[in-house]
Design a protein around this motif. Structure first.
Motif, PDB file in Angstrom:
ATOM      1  N   ILE A  33       0.865  -1.172   0.000  1.00  0.00           N
ATOM      2  CA  ILE A  33       0.000   0.000   0.000  1.00  0.00           C
ATOM      3  C   ILE A  33       0.904   1.225   0.000  1.00  0.00           C
ATOM      4  O   ILE A  33       1.760   1.367   0.867  1.00  0.00           O
ATOM      5  N   THR A  34       0.751   2.081  -1.001  1.00  0.00           N
ATOM      6  CA  THR A  34       1.508   3.316  -1.062  1.00  0.00           C
ATOM      7  C   THR A  34       0.740   4.355  -0.255  1.00  0.00           C
ATOM      8  O   THR A  34      -0.396   4.683  -0.579  1.00  0.00           O
ATOM      9  N   ALA A  35       1.351   4.841   0.809  1.00  0.00           N
ATOM     10  CA  ALA A  35       0.683   5.742   1.750  1.00  0.00           C
ATOM     11  C   ALA A  35       1.454   7.058   1.835  1.00  0.00           C
ATOM     12  O   ALA A  35       2.146   7.328   2.809  1.00  0.00           O
ATOM     13  N   PHE A  40       3.453   6.441  10.684  1.00  0.00           N
ATOM     14  CA  PHE A  40       3.143   5.248  11.471  1.00  0.00           C
ATOM     15  C   PHE A  40       2.225   4.279  10.728  1.00  0.00           C
ATOM     16  O   PHE A  40       1.222   3.833  11.269  1.00  0.00           O
ATOM     17  N   PRO A  41       2.544   3.967   9.464  1.00  0.00           N
ATOM     18  CA  PRO A  41       1.677   3.048   8.728  1.00  0.00           C
ATOM     19  C   PRO A  41       1.771   1.621   9.262  1.00  0.00           C
ATOM     20  O   PRO A  41       2.850   1.154   9.609  1.00  0.00           O
ATOM     21  N   LEU A  42       0.652   0.977   9.352  1.00  0.00           N
ATOM     22  CA  LEU A  42       0.570  -0.428   9.759  1.00  0.00           C
ATOM     23  C   LEU A  42      -0.181  -1.171   8.683  1.00  0.00           C
ATOM     24  O   LEU A  42      -1.271  -0.742   8.274  1.00  0.00           O
ATOM     25  N   LEU A  43       0.374  -2.254   8.193  1.00  0.00           N
ATOM     26  CA  LEU A  43      -0.290  -3.104   7.209  1.00  0.00           C
ATOM     27  C   LEU A  43      -0.268  -4.534   7.711  1.00  0.00           C
ATOM     28  O   LEU A  43       0.787  -5.041   8.086  1.00  0.00           O
ATOM     29  N   THR A  57       5.290  -2.298   9.706  1.00  0.00           N
ATOM     30  CA  THR A  57       5.109  -0.869   9.964  1.00  0.00           C
ATOM     31  C   THR A  57       6.113  -0.070   9.139  1.00  0.00           C
ATOM     32  O   THR A  57       6.230   1.129   9.310  1.00  0.00           O
ATOM     33  N   ASP A  58       6.803  -0.737   8.252  1.00  0.00           N
ATOM     34  CA  ASP A  58       7.791  -0.103   7.382  1.00  0.00           C
ATOM     35  C   ASP A  58       7.174   0.095   5.998  1.00  0.00           C
ATOM     36  O   ASP A  58       6.895  -0.888   5.299  1.00  0.00           O
ATOM     37  N   PRO A  59       6.958   1.348   5.566  1.00  0.00           N
ATOM     38  CA  PRO A  59       6.316   1.571   4.269  1.00  0.00           C
ATOM     39  C   PRO A  59       7.138   1.075   3.083  1.00  0.00           C
ATOM     40  O   PRO A  59       6.608   0.924   1.986  1.00  0.00           O
ATOM     41  N   ALA A  60       8.416   0.791   3.283  1.00  0.00           N
ATOM     42  CA  ALA A  60       9.257   0.288   2.199  1.00  0.00           C
ATOM     43  C   ALA A  60       9.169  -1.231   2.055  1.00  0.00           C
ATOM     44  O   ALA A  60       9.705  -1.800   1.107  1.00  0.00           O
ATOM     45  N   VAL A  61       8.502  -1.898   2.989  1.00  0.00           N
ATOM     46  CA  VAL A  61       8.410  -3.358   2.967  1.00  0.00           C
ATOM     47  C   VAL A  61       7.063  -3.770   2.375  1.00  0.00           C
ATOM     48  O   VAL A  61       6.023  -3.241   2.741  1.00  0.00           O
ATOM     49  N   SER A  62       7.108  -4.713   1.469  1.00  0.00           N
ATOM     50  CA  SER A  62       5.884  -5.205   0.849  1.00  0.00           C
ATOM     51  C   SER A  62       5.745  -6.713   1.091  1.00  0.00           C
ATOM     52  O   SER A  62       6.714  -7.389   1.443  1.00  0.00           O
ATOM     53  N   TRP A  63       4.534  -7.222   0.887  1.00  0.00           N
ATOM     54  CA  TRP A  63       4.288  -8.655   1.069  1.00  0.00           C
ATOM     55  C   TRP A  63       4.596  -9.380  -0.230  1.00  0.00           C
ATOM     56  O   TRP A  63       4.069  -9.038  -1.293  1.00  0.00           O
ATOM     57  N   ASP A  64       5.425 -10.395  -0.133  1.00  0.00           N
ATOM     58  CA  ASP A  64       5.856 -11.138  -1.322  1.00  0.00           C
ATOM     59  C   ASP A  64       5.056 -12.409  -1.568  1.00  0.00           C
ATOM     60  O   ASP A  64       5.421 -13.224  -2.408  1.00  0.00           O
ATOM     61  N   GLY A  65       3.963 -12.601  -0.832  1.00  0.00           N
ATOM     62  CA  GLY A  65       3.134 -13.786  -1.045  1.00  0.00           C
ATOM     63  C   GLY A  65       3.648 -15.020  -0.333  1.00  0.00           C
ATOM     64  O   GLY A  65       3.321 -16.141  -0.726  1.00  0.00           O
TER      65      GLY A  65
END
Length: 102
Positions: A33-35, A40-43, A57-65
């Motif tokens: 999610i680009t915020a 303090f983003p939480l995904l 909580t790191d906006p640079a980290v994405s879920w890789d499946g």
């Protein structure tokens, strides 16, 4: 989400994709999610049984499946996002689904 502050426009935006394909082809391989304009983003990501498979909580980290280093099955996963809008200090929450395609 646009907020007017002292006569100028301060913009906070969320971009939330609805599908991704973690097949290592270099295109759309992860869910993020680009915020822009949020602190303090939480995904969090949940499988169809409600088990949490990802959290950051790191906006640079994405879920890789993956979950615990193993690929998860194709299907629909629930996500939850929250973050504080920098322009007004408001806590913003969103939830929805993302489809993992293989």
């Amino acid at each position: 989400h646009t907020i007017m502050v002292s006569g100028c426009m301060v913009q906070s935006e969320l971009f939330i994709p609805n599908a991704f394909t973690p097949n290592q082809d270099g295109k759309n391989d992860s869910f993020r999610i680009t915020a822009d304009g949020f602190d303090f983003p939480l995904l969090m990501i949940y499988d169809r049984l409600g088990k949490k498979v990802f959290e950051t909580t790191d906006p640079a980290v994405s879920w890789d499946g993956t979950y615990n280093g193993l690929e998860v099955n194709a299907g629909v996963y629930a996500w939850y996002f929250e973050g504080t809008d920098r322009s007004g200090g408001e806590l913003v929450t969103r939830k929805g689904n993302v489809t993992l395609l293989k």
